[in-house]
Design a protein around this motif. Structure first.
Motif, PDB file in Angstrom:
ATOM      1  N   GLY A   1      60.724  57.796  -0.805  1.00 19.19           N
ATOM      2  CA  GLY A   1      61.295  56.481  -1.048  1.00 19.19           C
ATOM      3  C   GLY A   1      61.850  55.888   0.226  1.00 19.19           C
ATOM      4  O   GLY A   1      62.268  56.613   1.138  1.00 19.19           O
TER       5      GLY A   1
ATOM      6  N   THR B   1      62.484  62.166   0.730  1.00 12.43           N
ATOM      7  CA  THR B   1      61.438  62.757  -0.119  1.00 12.43           C
ATOM      8  C   THR B   1      62.037  63.844  -0.986  1.00 12.43           C
ATOM      9  O   THR B   1      63.055  64.439  -0.638  1.00 12.43           O
ATOM     10  CB  THR B   1      60.279  63.318   0.720  1.00 12.43           C
ATOM     11  OG1 THR B   1      59.282  63.843  -0.166  1.00 12.43           O
ATOM     12  CG2 THR B   1      60.726  64.432   1.640  1.00 12.43           C
TER      13      THR B   1
ATOM     14  N   ILE C   1      56.769  51.320  -7.330  1.00 11.90           N
ATOM     15  CA  ILE C   1      55.924  52.438  -6.926  1.00 11.90           C
ATOM     16  C   ILE C   1      54.775  51.805  -6.155  1.00 11.90           C
ATOM     17  O   ILE C   1      53.992  51.051  -6.731  1.00 11.90           O
ATOM     18  CB  ILE C   1      55.337  53.174  -8.146  1.00 11.90           C
ATOM     19  CG1 ILE C   1      56.426  53.517  -9.174  1.00 11.90           C
ATOM     20  CG2 ILE C   1      54.522  54.378  -7.718  1.00 11.90           C
ATOM     21  CD1 ILE C   1      57.260  54.695  -8.843  1.00 11.90           C
TER      22      ILE C   1
ATOM     23  N   TYR D   1      61.019  50.852  -2.147  1.00 12.68           N
ATOM     24  CA  TYR D   1      59.677  51.330  -2.488  1.00 12.68           C
ATOM     25  C   TYR D   1      59.636  52.850  -2.637  1.00 12.68           C
ATOM     26  O   TYR D   1      60.291  53.570  -1.882  1.00 12.68           O
ATOM     27  CB  TYR D   1      58.688  50.923  -1.389  1.00 12.68           C
ATOM     28  CG  TYR D   1      58.680  49.440  -1.119  1.00 12.68           C
ATOM     29  CD1 TYR D   1      58.425  48.524  -2.143  1.00 12.68           C
ATOM     30  CD2 TYR D   1      58.922  48.959   0.168  1.00 12.68           C
ATOM     31  CE1 TYR D   1      58.421  47.168  -1.885  1.00 12.68           C
ATOM     32  CE2 TYR D   1      58.919  47.603   0.430  1.00 12.68           C
ATOM     33  CZ  TYR D   1      58.675  46.707  -0.611  1.00 12.68           C
ATOM     34  OH  TYR D   1      58.675  45.369  -0.359  1.00 12.68           O
ATOM     35  N   LEU D   2      58.822  53.279  -3.604  1.00 11.66           N
ATOM     36  CA  LEU D   2      58.675  54.721  -3.859  1.00 11.66           C
ATOM     37  C   LEU D   2      57.197  55.120  -3.837  1.00 11.66           C
ATOM     38  O   LEU D   2      56.342  54.327  -4.220  1.00 11.66           O
ATOM     39  CB  LEU D   2      59.201  55.054  -5.258  1.00 11.66           C
ATOM     40  CG  LEU D   2      60.631  55.578  -5.421  1.00 11.66           C
ATOM     41  CD1 LEU D   2      61.628  54.716  -4.703  1.00 11.66           C
ATOM     42  CD2 LEU D   2      60.984  55.704  -6.899  1.00 11.66           C
TER      43      LEU D   2
ATOM     44  N   VAL E   1      62.370  59.312 -10.500  1.00 13.11           N
ATOM     45  CA  VAL E   1      62.723  57.980  -9.993  1.00 13.11           C
ATOM     46  C   VAL E   1      64.216  57.921  -9.656  1.00 13.11           C
ATOM     47  O   VAL E   1      64.608  57.538  -8.546  1.00 13.11           O
ATOM     48  CB  VAL E   1      62.356  56.886 -11.022  1.00 13.11           C
ATOM     49  CG1 VAL E   1      62.849  55.524 -10.547  1.00 13.11           C
ATOM     50  CG2 VAL E   1      60.850  56.867 -11.257  1.00 13.11           C
TER      51      VAL E   1
ATOM     52  N   THR F   1      61.866  52.474 -13.077  1.00  9.26           N
ATOM     53  CA  THR F   1      61.667  51.623 -11.887  1.00  9.26           C
ATOM     54  C   THR F   1      62.182  50.210 -12.174  1.00  9.26           C
ATOM     55  O   THR F   1      62.742  49.559 -11.296  1.00  9.26           O
ATOM     56  CB  THR F   1      60.181  51.537 -11.470  1.00  9.26           C
ATOM     57  OG1 THR F   1      59.416  51.158 -12.605  1.00  9.26           O
ATOM     58  CG2 THR F   1      59.674  52.840 -10.941  1.00  9.26           C
TER      59      THR F   1
ATOM     60  N   PRO G   1      67.550  50.748  -2.420  1.00 10.42           N
ATOM     61  CA  PRO G   1      66.220  51.331  -2.594  1.00 10.42           C
ATOM     62  C   PRO G   1      65.173  50.251  -2.844  1.00 10.42           C
ATOM     63  O   PRO G   1      65.418  49.301  -3.579  1.00 10.42           O
ATOM     64  CB  PRO G   1      66.374  52.205  -3.846  1.00 10.42           C
ATOM     65  CG  PRO G   1      67.840  52.356  -4.057  1.00 10.42           C
ATOM     66  CD  PRO G   1      68.475  51.131  -3.506  1.00 10.42           C
TER      67      PRO G   1
ATOM     68  N   THR H   1      65.209  60.034  -6.560  1.00  7.01           N
ATOM     69  CA  THR H   1      64.811  59.466  -5.273  1.00  7.01           C
ATOM     70  C   THR H   1      65.683  58.256  -4.928  1.00  7.01           C
ATOM     71  O   THR H   1      66.155  58.115  -3.796  1.00  7.01           O
ATOM     72  CB  THR H   1      63.319  59.054  -5.323  1.00  7.01           C
ATOM     73  OG1 THR H   1      62.581  60.133  -5.877  1.00  7.01           O
ATOM     74  CG2 THR H   1      62.799  58.719  -3.956  1.00  7.01           C
ATOM     75  N   VAL H   2      65.878  57.411  -5.939  1.00 13.73           N
ATOM     76  CA  VAL H   2      66.717  56.232  -5.739  1.00 13.73           C
ATOM     77  C   VAL H   2      68.142  56.664  -5.350  1.00 13.73           C
ATOM     78  O   VAL H   2      68.768  56.092  -4.449  1.00 13.73           O
ATOM     79  CB  VAL H   2      66.728  55.387  -7.041  1.00 13.73           C
ATOM     80  CG1 VAL H   2      67.843  54.386  -7.041  1.00 13.73           C
ATOM     81  CG2 VAL H   2      65.372  54.722  -7.232  1.00 13.73           C
TER      82      VAL H   2
ATOM     83  N   THR I   1      57.956  62.810  -4.696  1.00 16.41           N
ATOM     84  CA  THR I   1      58.200  61.393  -4.409  1.00 16.41           C
ATOM     85  C   THR I   1      58.610  61.229  -2.959  1.00 16.41           C
ATOM     86  O   THR I   1      59.009  62.178  -2.297  1.00 16.41           O
ATOM     87  CB  THR I   1      59.375  60.842  -5.237  1.00 16.41           C
ATOM     88  OG1 THR I   1      60.560  61.553  -4.847  1.00 16.41           O
ATOM     89  CG2 THR I   1      59.151  60.986  -6.720  1.00 16.41           C
TER      90      THR I   1
END
Lengths: 364, 74, 334
Positions: free
Chosen positions: C144, C52, C122, C88-89, C72, C115, C86, C75-76, C142
């Motif tokens: 992920g 997160t 997402i 899902y977010l 994005v 994405t 990766p 997080t990825v 976020t």
């Protein structure tokens, strides 16, 4: 980058270092007055590459560090006035005063803005006509003419809500005070580079003449400092003591006349409190009578209360070159850059911060 | 103390100039160096030029450093 | 006032639905989101990486990116640094009332593109609107999840003496690009943030050597902070050479001006890898073939003495400790 990268070249540095080793026979202690030099020396590890004959000590040339609590407390008291916006260089935000810091009073709701230049402070005053902008004037001769220029600009533009709290200091009287105290025996002085850009090299002559100490004005790149050390060693081995300039691209013997003119127009010398040294005659700058309407101390009724010095902190002794951070019981334990007790741990060019961050005493 | 860095003056307008420092440009004040011209390198401290850098002296300093370094090689 | 986000948009009522439909779903619709359920439901099999992060960058648009793309990619990248693919977010917006809808839409579009590029979805989201002054335009939070391939074991505690330290490219680009837009500091530069997704780079590195010991992206706090974290976690020392660290001239120029050290300036598209000495060349070659690793270089190695410390050889041949960033990076004059 021109004038920077060519003075960081390792192959030239190597040659100069080995020449210093070859030439230096006499045991000598050099003081770098200026905190900017302290940073260069630690950042590049210059102490490690010098011969055992040379001992380097750091001096009081960090404007943040030498600002006494009595002055900081005034800045904090001003910050607490609701209609005041404090404009300050980033350096001052974290410095602990007697009971608080600008960072803390900001968190409590005071309007404290970090600026890069007095130009930004002037703009703040223009954008906030209903408020009073107080610029915290710290710094030596390099900065004082700029603050003087900002005030002249404010005068020219009829700006009525711009004020200065002058905590400016000048360097030569402080060096004289250190030498007169006799607490630390020096054999050479690395004179501040950008202070000399303004005042020139003549104001250092008294050191060579009255105290027979070699003086060299240095720039801030590693090769500048090495060249300066080389020139000091050469003077010592030749039995000379004179003032030389190693930083010739940036310093002329007569300094910057225009800047000096502004400084003299706006400021006059006054006694000033230096942390660790107490009051040093003629080492401060206060606004001349003609410009007193810009003086924040006179414009606002402030009562900073009694000052308080942190227990056990030896910043004062360190600033005089009498002790090093390693002599301090608080260093690295109670006093760290995260939780600084004294200003030398806060300022990026303070000795304690340099010792801590660059791991002085570290072998390997 | 007193961080000051070399910048190249690209254009001048009254008492202000656009100056380049390693690929970034910033507006600086020329109050303290009224004689500065386009093409000069100046030392900038807190947004003000505090003097004009002497290119000839810089070259001489580098030559001197080279000489010292060469002495070491002997 | 129709073009601005109002407190009512966060009320849960009609305006809130309208906001979700028009501003979010239009760009981000997928089988998970169109269900309007309270939570996303999906299967996962294998070892799961879960992360997160919150994004509060100021300004929200900066040269080379914006807060949406950053959220994005960031997080990825955190998932990729565990070696995970990766998947899902989640995306949660905290909006300050008064934000122009056009800016929000631009950010949502940017999220959609990011994405697509990183092939993640997402799957759940939330929006709150707060009073003016309670947030700075827009904050994004976020989370992920991703799946770690079998045989991959990447952790900050895996570095061992003898390993090589690889840096994927120039440092400080993001921090300086963002700073150039700040009020009061404004300087102009062609420099853009290095904001980039590192999933493909990591996948190609793992294809070259599944034995990579550590991966980390040096974001806030810069390269120094990341190296210190790794040295402390692995109880080893990391030795690097100053002259091997690539820094763009603009970054160096801005750092000189503001009194910063590029070693402490943030990156958003770089990674540090610690690998076995015998794998170093293979991994380096794979990195250089990927666009996001073309300037990759070995900057140092892991040693046993001085555990927890990072030591840098300066251009004068001396050694010094480099410590973590303390507090904020503040511009200074002395």
């Amino acid at each position: 980058m021109k004038f920077i990268t060519e003075f960081r070249r390792s192959e030239l540095a190597e040659g100069v270092i080995s020449q210093i080793h070859r030439k230096s026979k006499t045991q000598a202690r050099f003081m770098e007055f200026c905190g900017g030099h302290t940073v260069t020396i630690f950042r590049y590890g210059i102490r490690q590459v010098l011969p055992k004959t040379i001992e380097m000590v750091s001096g009081p040339g960090c404007p943040v560090c030498v600002t006494a609590n009595i002055e900081l407390d005034k800045a904090i008291a001003l910050a607490r006035i609701p209609e005041v916006i404090i404009a300050t260089f980033g350096d001052m935000l974290k410095v602990p005063s007697s009971y608080s810091s600008l960072q803390e009073v900001k968190a409590d709701g005071a309007d404290v803005r970090m600026v890069y230049s007095t130009i930004d402070a002037i703009n703040l005053a223009k954008q906030n006509p209903a408020k009073s902008v107080v610029f915290l004037g710290i710094g030596f001769e390099t900065t004082a003419p700029i603050v003087a220029a900002s005030l002249l600009q404010a005068e020219e533009e009829g700006l009525r809500n711009y004020y200065i709290l002058s905590m400016h200091k000048v360097c030569p009287p402080a060096i004289r005070a250190i030498l007169n105290s006799g607490e630390v025996k020096l054999h050479g002085l690395i004179c501040p580079g950008h202070v000399s850009t303004i005042i020139g090299s003549y104001p250092w002559e008294f050191i060579a003449r009255d105290y027979s100490i070699p003086c060299v004005v240095s720039g801030f790149e590693p090769l500048d400092v090495l060249q300066c050390v080389y020139m000091l060693v050469a003077q010592i081995e030749n039995g000379e003591s004179k003032v030389e300039i190693a930083y010739r691209r940036g310093v002329r013997p007569e300094g910057n006349q225009q800047a000096l003119k502004f400084m003299e127009q706006v400021f006059e010398p006054c006694p000033a409190q230096w942390r660790g040294m107490g009051e040093v005659p003629d080492s401060g700058l206060k606004l001349k009578r003609k410009y007193q309407h810009f003086d924040a101390e006179l414009a606002f009724d402030i009562d900073p209360g009694p000052t308080h010095e942190p227990k056990g902190c030896i910043c004062g002794d360190i600033l005089r070159g009498v002790k090093t951070p390693l002599d301090c019981q608080l260093f690295g334990k109670v006093c760290t850059p995260e939780y600084p007790v004294g200003p030398c741990m806060v300022s990026s060019e303070g000795s304690c911060s340099a010792y801590y961050l660059y791991g002085e005493g570290f072998e390997g | 103390m007193c961080l000051a860095i070399p910048a190249l003056i690209e254009s001048i307008e009254d008492k202000e100039a656009e100056a380049e420092i390693g690929g970034i440009t910033r507006r600086i004040s020329l109050w303290l160096t009224p004689e500065a011209k386009v093409g000069d390198y100046v030392l900038v401290h807190t947004g003000y030029a505090i003097n004009i850098l002497d290119e000839g002296e810089a070259e001489e300093t580098l030559n001197l450093l080279r000489e010292i370094a060469e002495l070491a090689g002997e | 006032m129709k073009d601005k986000i109002l407190l009512a948009h966060g009320s849960g009522g009609k305006l809130a639905h309208e906001l979700i439909e028009k501003n979010f779903l239009k760009a981000l619709a997928n089988p998970f989101l169109v269900k309007w359920d309270d939570s996303a439901v999906f299967h996962l099999s294998g070892r799961v990486a879960f992360t997160t992060d919150s994004y509060v960058v100021n300004p929200i648009f900066f040269p080379g990116g914006d807060i949406g793309k950053l959220a994005v990619y960031g997080t990825v990248n955190d998932l990729a640094m565990s070696g995970a693919k990766p998947l899902y977010l989640s995306l949660s917006f905290i909006i300050e009332e008064g934000l122009p809808q056009s800016e929000l839409n631009e950010i949502v579009d940017s999220i959609q593109k990011a994405t697509q590029e990183t092939r993640v979805e997402i799957v759940t989201g939330d929006t709150k609107v707060v009073h003016r002054g309670s947030a700075d335009k827009l904050f994004i939070n976020t989370a992920g999840v991703g799946i770690i391939p079998d045989g991959v074991d990447i952790s900050g505690s895996n570095a061992s003496p003898g390993d090589k330290v690889i840096l994927s490219g120039t440092i400080g680009d993001h921090g300086i690009a963002v700073l150039s837009q700040r009020e009061g500091l404004s300087f102009s530069t062609q420099l853009e943030s290095d904001c980039a997704p590192l999933g493909s780079l990591v996948a190609e590195m793992l294809a070259a050597s599944p034995n990579i010991h550590c991966l980390r992206d040096p974001t806030r706090g810069g390269l120094t902070t990341t190296l210190n974290e790794l040295a402390k976690q692995s109880k080893v020392s990391i030795r690097i050479e100053e002259e091997k660290i690539p820094v763009r001239e603009e970054v160096l120029g801005a750092c000189e001006m503001l009194g910063f050290d590029p070693l402490y300036v943030a990156n958003e598209g770089k990674l540090v890898a610690i690998v076995l000495p015998e794998d170093a060349d293979k991994v380096l070659k794979a990195m250089r073939e990927n666009h996001y690793g073309k300037d990759a270089t070995i900057i140092g190695e892991v040693t046993a003495e001085h555990p927890g410390r990072v030591v840098m050889k300066t251009c004068l041949g001396a050694s010094r400790i480099i410590d973590m960033l303390v507090g904020d990076l503040l511009p200074r004059i002395c």
